[in-house]
Design a protein around this motif. Sequence first.
Motif, PDB file in Angstrom:
ATOM      1  N   ARG A 185       0.839  -1.195   0.000  1.00  0.00           N
ATOM      2  CA  ARG A 185       0.000   0.000   0.000  1.00  0.00           C
ATOM      3  C   ARG A 185       0.877   1.249   0.000  1.00  0.00           C
ATOM      4  N   ALA A 186       0.321   2.335  -0.504  1.00  0.00           N
ATOM      5  CA  ALA A 186       1.013   3.615  -0.552  1.00  0.00           C
ATOM      6  C   ALA A 186      -0.029   4.722  -0.516  1.00  0.00           C
ATOM      7  N   GLY A 187       0.319   5.845   0.135  1.00  0.00           N
ATOM      8  CA  GLY A 187      -0.643   6.926   0.224  1.00  0.00           C
ATOM      9  C   GLY A 187      -0.049   8.191   0.781  1.00  0.00           C
ATOM     10  N   LEU A 188      -0.927   9.162   1.000  1.00  0.00           N
ATOM     11  CA  LEU A 188      -0.562  10.474   1.536  1.00  0.00           C
ATOM     12  C   LEU A 188      -1.414  10.755   2.760  1.00  0.00           C
ATOM     13  N   ALA A 236       3.604  -2.657   3.657  1.00  0.00           N
ATOM     14  CA  ALA A 236       3.395  -3.995   3.107  1.00  0.00           C
ATOM     15  C   ALA A 236       2.981  -4.897   4.252  1.00  0.00           C
ATOM     16  N   GLY A 237       2.209  -5.947   3.938  1.00  0.00           N
ATOM     17  CA  GLY A 237       1.757  -6.815   5.003  1.00  0.00           C
ATOM     18  C   GLY A 237       1.144  -8.101   4.491  1.00  0.00           C
ATOM     19  N   LEU A 238       0.599  -8.861   5.441  1.00  0.00           N
ATOM     20  CA  LEU A 238      -0.030 -10.144   5.163  1.00  0.00           C
ATOM     21  C   LEU A 238      -1.347 -10.206   5.902  1.00  0.00           C
ATOM     22  N   GLU A 239      -2.410 -10.583   5.175  1.00  0.00           N
ATOM     23  CA  GLU A 239      -3.753 -10.665   5.755  1.00  0.00           C
ATOM     24  C   GLU A 239      -4.245 -12.103   5.689  1.00  0.00           C
ATOM     25  N   GLY A 251       3.955  -3.725   8.020  1.00  0.00           N
ATOM     26  CA  GLY A 251       5.103  -2.874   8.271  1.00  0.00           C
ATOM     27  C   GLY A 251       4.877  -1.568   7.538  1.00  0.00           C
ATOM     28  N   GLU A 252       5.164  -0.435   8.191  1.00  0.00           N
ATOM     29  CA  GLU A 252       4.850   0.866   7.609  1.00  0.00           C
ATOM     30  C   GLU A 252       6.003   1.829   7.812  1.00  0.00           C
ATOM     31  N   ILE A 253       6.255   2.642   6.779  1.00  0.00           N
ATOM     32  CA  ILE A 253       7.204   3.756   6.866  1.00  0.00           C
ATOM     33  C   ILE A 253       6.433   5.035   6.560  1.00  0.00           C
ATOM     34  N   ARG A 299       9.185   4.332  11.446  1.00  0.00           N
ATOM     35  CA  ARG A 299       8.891   2.969  11.004  1.00  0.00           C
ATOM     36  C   ARG A 299       8.040   2.289  12.058  1.00  0.00           C
ATOM     37  N   ARG A 300       7.009   1.575  11.608  1.00  0.00           N
ATOM     38  CA  ARG A 300       6.072   0.959  12.549  1.00  0.00           C
ATOM     39  C   ARG A 300       5.816  -0.500  12.198  1.00  0.00           C
ATOM     40  N   ILE A 301       5.554  -1.288  13.234  1.00  0.00           N
ATOM     41  CA  ILE A 301       5.031  -2.639  13.093  1.00  0.00           C
ATOM     42  C   ILE A 301       3.604  -2.615  13.619  1.00  0.00           C
ATOM     43  N   MET A 302       2.648  -3.048  12.789  1.00  0.00           N
ATOM     44  CA  MET A 302       1.231  -2.912  13.112  1.00  0.00           C
ATOM     45  C   MET A 302       0.552  -4.281  13.121  1.00  0.00           C
TER      46      MET A 302
END
Length: 309
Positions: A185-188, A236-239, A251-253, A299-302
């Motif tokens: 995913r990507a966004g603003l 990016a992640g896994l569902e 995982g998010e930046i 950087r985050r782990i969600m």
Amino acid sequence: MVRHALKRLCALVVVLAGMALPAAAQRDIRHSAIPDFDAVAAANRGVGGFYLAAGLAYGLPSKRAFSLVDGFACPGVGVPYLGPVSLGGASGCSTTANLAGLTGHAMAGWNFGGPNGLVTGLELRGRLGREGGNGRLGGSTLVSIPGLSAYTNTASGAYRGNLDAGLALSGRLGYAFSGIMPFVRAGLGMARLAEQVDFDATGSRSCAVGPPVTCTSGGVVAWRSTRWLPSAVLGAGLEVPYGRVFVRLDGEIEAAFSPSSSLMRELAGQLVTVTGTPTGGPSTAGAATLRAENWVVTRRIMLSGGFRF
């Protein structure tokens, strides 16, 4: 005659029964396939559509560099007989705070099914919590001026930063297969950054060689700022779905842009002295410049759980 009619009726019943048996068998075969088809259709419907999710995230330590310049404890240019204070062998006029901590988040989104398991979608994510850190400022330096006894300039202070909230709209792209869905995913969005600086340089002096020797004591800098900053988000992640319920790991930046924070502040409580003797009340001559980097990258782990409607 009656007997002959009965024989013909029985023969007709046997023929009709024979014709009905294959049709019944065919209907049974088609009926037995329907539950499998329904299960596949239900699974496909479970990936697409509207969903809500919530969870916790941990922001890994992210460095936020900060520096301070004044004419006393932290001069920005070379001043005769005056050096910036040092802290543990390094400059005490700059610091680095590691922004990290636990936050909570909520998400609302819509998935659009595609061919061969491809899934696209939009997602709105809100975040609230504390990703903060502190950095120490100040220290001491030895000053030697002709006509005055050697003395020590001292200062103390701290910088504090906190990314306490955020909002982002992202596009998602995933691929559903074998009961899992990896995605990117990507966004603003926007991130809220709260900062504060407290710096006391009243233990520092800037002196001009006379005669007479004139010294001016440092002052106090207190600065507070809370701003919403534009940001970009990559993840990016896994569902993993369980019917309509699902869990996911991301995982998010996030990179938030902070405009230049060179903010002039008058030094409160300065004191002018001549040959070590105060000449009057406090003065407010002079100013301090607060400087900070333009980008805050976290950087985050969600970990999240959600439900599809």
